[in-house]
Design an enzyme around this catalytic site. Structure first.
Site, PDB file in Angstrom:
ATOM      1  N   ASP A  67       7.237  -0.828  -7.507  1.00  0.00           N
ATOM      2  CA  ASP A  67       8.092  -1.625  -6.638  1.00  0.00           C
ATOM      3  C   ASP A  67       7.291  -2.718  -5.943  1.00  0.00           C
ATOM      4  O   ASP A  67       6.280  -3.071  -6.102  1.00  0.00           O
ATOM      5  CB  ASP A  67       8.161  -0.478  -5.288  1.00  0.00           C
ATOM      6  CG  ASP A  67       9.317   0.498  -5.437  1.00  0.00           C
ATOM      7  OD1 ASP A  67       9.652   0.836  -6.583  1.00  0.00           O
ATOM      8  OD2 ASP A  67       8.852   1.548  -4.721  1.00  0.00           O
ATOM      9  N   ARG A  68       8.158  -3.638  -5.546  1.00  0.00           N
ATOM     10  CA  ARG A  68       7.718  -4.754  -5.134  1.00  0.00           C
ATOM     11  C   ARG A  68       6.722  -5.025  -3.867  1.00  0.00           C
ATOM     12  O   ARG A  68       5.811  -5.464  -4.071  1.00  0.00           O
ATOM     13  CB  ARG A  68       8.935  -5.802  -4.376  1.00  0.00           C
ATOM     14  CG  ARG A  68       8.564  -7.220  -3.833  1.00  0.00           C
ATOM     15  CD  ARG A  68       9.705  -7.573  -2.910  1.00  0.00           C
ATOM     16  NE  ARG A  68      10.942  -7.737  -3.512  1.00  0.00           N
ATOM     17  CZ  ARG A  68      11.536  -9.022  -4.103  1.00  0.00           C
ATOM     18  NH1 ARG A  68      10.634 -10.098  -3.920  1.00  0.00           N
ATOM     19  NH2 ARG A  68      12.410  -9.052  -4.626  1.00  0.00           N
TER      20      ARG A  68
END
Length: 365
Positions: free
Chosen positions: A160-161
């Site tokens: 995930d970012r």
């Protein structure tokens, strides 16, 4: 019809490709295991995603003579038929060169490298792939490592970012396919560290449940983006429900406020660790999507139980360690350091990252 064959892994055109004729491509070893959508994006980077997906849905793309969907995985020796893709000149985006500074940035992230793989320490806030409104991401930065033929490293898995830590990159499609199979067959051991609200009981255990995408996930009808991208706890037999399993262990704690949790996902569902922590009542500190306790929740309103003030409002989740077989033999074992915001939080609570991690001794299931 124009036929493309391969020799020593390189594509060779047997005849000029008329712009109004379909082309046939043969899949080489370096492309084996790739999903059809990924193959199309790599082969035709100047064609829009919507157009590529449309020709697949309409059945104009054929794999060994048969209709296929975007998730079809390609095998060595198969043929992919692609309809004419010639676009007006004004619709052809220019091939973007590598951005200045990307090569230096990738080198600064590098934890391990050999002739086949590159392992990066992905920082907080940097996306792995592009999306709506995302201009800078790891996948795009890899253009800085492209060779003179335009071949560049390939992502093997995702983070995930806002998750920091170990990210595996393959230097060729052949190695990417082999590593992809290692991940799919669960030969890779992934260890994540997190700070969570409260202290899970028992101190070591397993989280097993079915997860599914939330209603409208990926669409944009009248909801905020955070809501769209949330996974939900589902029941066995529900549409799109997939079983998920995480092993966890409390490494240290500041009872009853928070705990340092080590987790090992056995499955790899979207947002699995974040959704699991929320589901057991111990959301990850700083998680904007899966940490939604109301302000009047006892764990928030009781000053003796609430998370102490002063923590940076960032996701406290780290892909700490990755252990897996190397495609050429031996093993890859890489550990990422704490990101700066987690380093500050560990110092605040006196947590020592050199402490023994009990999850390393946990059974596989």
């Amino acid at each position: 019809m124009t036929r493309f064959m391969r020799k020593n892994g390189e594509a060779a055109t047997m005849a000029a490709a008329p712009p109004d004729k379909a082309a046939l491509y043969e899949i080489g070893e370096d492309e084996a295991g790739m999903r059809l959508d990924r193959w199309l994006h790599r082969r035709f980077p100047d064609v829009s995603n919507s157009h590529l997906m449309r020709i697949v849905r309409k059945g104009e793309v054929r794999v060994s003579g048969k209709r296929a969907d975007v998730s079809t995985r390609l095998a060595t020796g198969e043929n992919v038929r692609v309809p004419p893709l010639r676009l007006p000149a004004q619709q052809r985006p220019a091939v973007k060169p590598a951005n200045p500074g990307d090569l230096e940035a990738i080198r600064a992230m590098t934890l391990f490298e050999d002739r086949d793989v590159l392992v990066l320490n992905k920082p907080y806030g940097l996306a792995v792939q592009g999306g709506s409104g995302t201009k800078r991401h790891i996948d795009g930065m890899l253009q800085a490592l492209a060779d003179k033929e335009g071949n560049r490293p390939v992502l093997v898995h995702r983070l995930d970012r806002d998750t920091s830590g170990v990210l595996m990159i393959a230097k060729s499609r052949k190695i990417a396919a082999e590593l992809g199979e290692i991940f799919r067959s669960r030969q890779a051991r992934k260890i994540y560290w997190a700070l969570v609200e409260g202290v899970p009981k028992p101190a070591q255990g397993r989280i097993s449940m079915f997860l599914a995408k939330g209603e409208g996930m990926g669409e944009s009808r009248g909801q905020g983006r955070d809501e769209l991208e949330r996974m939900r706890v589902a029941k066995h037999g529900d549409p799109d429900a997939q079983h998920s399993l995480t092993l966890y262990a409390v490494v240290d704690k500041v009872a009853p406020r928070l705990a340092w949790l080590s987790m090992r996902p056995v499955t790899g569902r979207t947002h699995q660790l974040r959704a699991h922590c929320e589901a057991i009542g111990h959301p990850i500190v700083g998680d904007p999507k899966y940490n939604r306790r109301p302000p009047n929740d006892p764990a928030r309103s009781d000053p003796l139980r609430a998370v102490p003030p002063g923590l940076e409002p960032k996701l406290h989740l780290l892909a700490r360690r990755l252990i897996l077989p190397h495609p050429r033999g031996g093993a890859i074992d890489v550990t990422a350091p704490l990101p700066e915001h987690m380093k500050k939080s560990f110092a605040m609570f006196g947590f020592d990252e050199t402490d023994r991690d009990p999850i390393e001794d946990a059974p596989d299931e």
